[in-house]
Design an enzyme around this catalytic site. Structure first.
Site, PDB file in Angstrom:
ATOM      1  N   GLU A  20      -3.252   7.412  -4.119  1.00  0.00           N
ATOM      2  CA  GLU A  20      -3.172   6.159  -3.369  1.00  0.00           C
ATOM      3  C   GLU A  20      -3.056   4.986  -4.332  1.00  0.00           C
ATOM      4  O   GLU A  20      -3.789   4.925  -5.321  1.00  0.00           O
ATOM      5  CB  GLU A  20      -4.429   5.997  -2.503  1.00  0.00           C
ATOM      6  CG  GLU A  20      -4.419   4.757  -1.638  1.00  0.00           C
ATOM      7  CD  GLU A  20      -5.759   4.537  -0.941  1.00  0.00           C
ATOM      8  OE1 GLU A  20      -5.918   4.941   0.215  1.00  0.00           O
ATOM      9  OE2 GLU A  20      -6.657   3.935  -1.581  1.00  0.00           O
TER      10      GLU A  20
ATOM     11  N   TYR B 104       0.860  -1.193   0.000  1.00  0.00           N
ATOM     12  CA  TYR B 104       0.000   0.000   0.000  1.00  0.00           C
ATOM     13  C   TYR B 104       0.890   1.235   0.000  1.00  0.00           C
ATOM     14  O   TYR B 104       1.875   1.296   0.754  1.00  0.00           O
ATOM     15  CB  TYR B 104      -0.871   0.000   1.266  1.00  0.00           C
ATOM     16  CG  TYR B 104      -1.633   1.296   1.476  1.00  0.00           C
ATOM     17  CD1 TYR B 104      -2.959   1.422   1.044  1.00  0.00           C
ATOM     18  CD2 TYR B 104      -1.024   2.408   2.074  1.00  0.00           C
ATOM     19  CE1 TYR B 104      -3.647   2.606   1.210  1.00  0.00           C
ATOM     20  CE2 TYR B 104      -1.719   3.595   2.243  1.00  0.00           C
ATOM     21  CZ  TYR B 104      -3.030   3.694   1.809  1.00  0.00           C
ATOM     22  OH  TYR B 104      -3.721   4.873   1.963  1.00  0.00           O
TER      23      TYR B 104
END
Ligand code: GDP
Ligand code: MN
Length: 388
Positions: A189, A101
């Site tokens: 993101e 992530y």
């Protein structure tokens, strides 16, 4: 403005972040063509601006044309958390050895940009933050230095990511920061950021929020904007340059200032009503902007009463009142209107409105009084024939 995954990937690719090539479409037949072009196995992904598409059945791996067609037919038109899938993105499916992530956003409380990296990607980062907070490396970046390769290497070094891919991940972090800062994003993101069995690092998903205030220096964003999901009211409001958000209540709201508009929503709620919209007129609430505001609110069939909440500061209430009078000459209201004027020249402003002598126009001096009146009128449901 939030981007769809396919737009986010386009945005990332323009900053050199590796993504899989593919194409977007709303036609099942075209899905098969794209899948055949990129090669099987391919992945068909619902394009909606909400996370957790995988779990909701909006992402399917397909290994031949029949499966591609079936996946396209089942995903297109599907409802994911209240969003109807109108388009799918198709790309060659990646083999996944690990899912990480990575994100950058503004940490408002620290007043600095915040990079987050975790070797536990592919799942919702909120759940990692809950169950295993030490699995997320957080690092603030000061805008003078930016995110250098050295800092990126430090972040990756602290993440528990295997060392053979450190350089690949660090390089992507630097590019992600470029996309965020030079690209005028509020959020970038990548979840998951994957490593393939060949140890290549690349972005499998893209979540990007662009800073609307930077529109003027990004003509290339027009393309993103044209695909934006707006309802009819919001589209009209945008055309008129209004700061408007559609809601589903029955009291139309007009206020000068975003803070006042939000308090107005709260007060309407507090007295048992519900707002049909958020609308901030901004500074100088003249006749033109008032006309535009009333026009937009008038197109909303759920609106049963309108509450105009003005606090005069530099903008004087008598000017606003003249603006309202002017606007009411151009717009035929379909519901009663309650006007609260307070602040600079409020008595003069109220007098101007009262002089209209209309049964459908009410003047109040307090916010709570105006909210009560508007909610009461909305509940009574005055027929449109009663409005002048
Ligand atoms: P989200 O659920 O909306 O966040 O959508 P993502 O694009 O992040 O995809 C969700 C999950 O689907 C990923 O975490 C992967 O596990 C899986 N997935 C997506 N694309 C691929 C792919 O190309 N290959 C494989 N094997 N899995 C994929
Ligand atoms: Mn994702």
């Amino acid at each position: 403005m939030d981007l769809y995954e396919y737009q986010g990937k386009q945005f990332f690719a323009s900053y050199g972040i590796p993504t899989s090539p593919g194409d977007v479409t709303s036609s099942p037949e075209r899905v098969v063509e794209i899948a055949t072009e990129v090669g099987y196995p391919a992945v068909v992904k619902a394009q909606v601006q909400v996370g957790g598409r995988g779990k909701a059945g909006g992402i399917k791996l397909v290994s031949n044309p029949e499966e591609a067609l079936a996946a396209a037919r089942s995903i297109l038109g599907m409802d994911i958390k209240g969003h109807t899938v109108k388009k799918v993105w198709v790309e060659h499916a990646s083999d996944i050895a690990a899912e990480y992530y990575a994100s950058i956003t503004l940490d408002r409380s620290a007043k600095e940009d915040l990079v987050m990296l975790s070797e536990q990607g592919g799942v919702e980062i909120e759940s990692v933050a809950q169950s295993n907070p030490e699995a997320i490396v957080r690092r603030h970046i000061n805008p003078i230095d930016g995110l250098t390769l050295e800092i990126a290497r430090e972040i990756v070094g602290a993440s528990g990511i295997p060392s053979d891919v450190h350089e690949g991940v660090a390089e992507i972090l630097v590019k992600l920061y470029e996309a965020y800062s030079r690209g005028d994003a509020d959020l970038v993101e990548i979840n998951p950021l994957i490593v393939t069995p060949e140890r290549k690092v690349h972005a499998l998903d893209a979540k990007v929020t662009l800073d609307d205030n930077a529109f003027y220096r990004h003509p290339e964003w027009d393309e993103f904007r044209s695909a934006e999901e707006l309802d009819g009211r919001e589209r009209l409001a945008k055309d008129r340059g209004l700061n408007y958000i559609g809601l589903d209540g029955s009291v139309g709201i007009i206020a000068n200032g975003a803070g006042l508009a939000m308090s107005t929503l709260d007060v309407v709620n507090q007295v048992g009503g519900s707002a049909a919209n958020f609308l901030d007129l901004g500074g100088g609430a003249g006749a033109d902007v008032m006309t535009a505001a009333l026009e937009v609110i008038n197109t909303d069939p759920n609106v049963r009463a309108v509450m105009v909440n003005i606090f005069g500061g530099i903008t004087r209430c008598d000017d606003v009142a003249r603006g309202i009078v002017n606007a009411l000459e151009k717009v035929t209201l379909s519901s009663p209107i309650v006007i609260r004027l307070d602040g600079t020249n409020a008595p003069e402003g109220r007098a101007i409105i009262s002089d209209l002598n209309s049964e459908a126009i009410f003047v109040e001096s307090t916010m709570i009084g105006a909210a009560r009146r508007a909610v009461e009128l909305a509940e009574k449901g005055v027929a449109s024939g009663d409005i002048r």
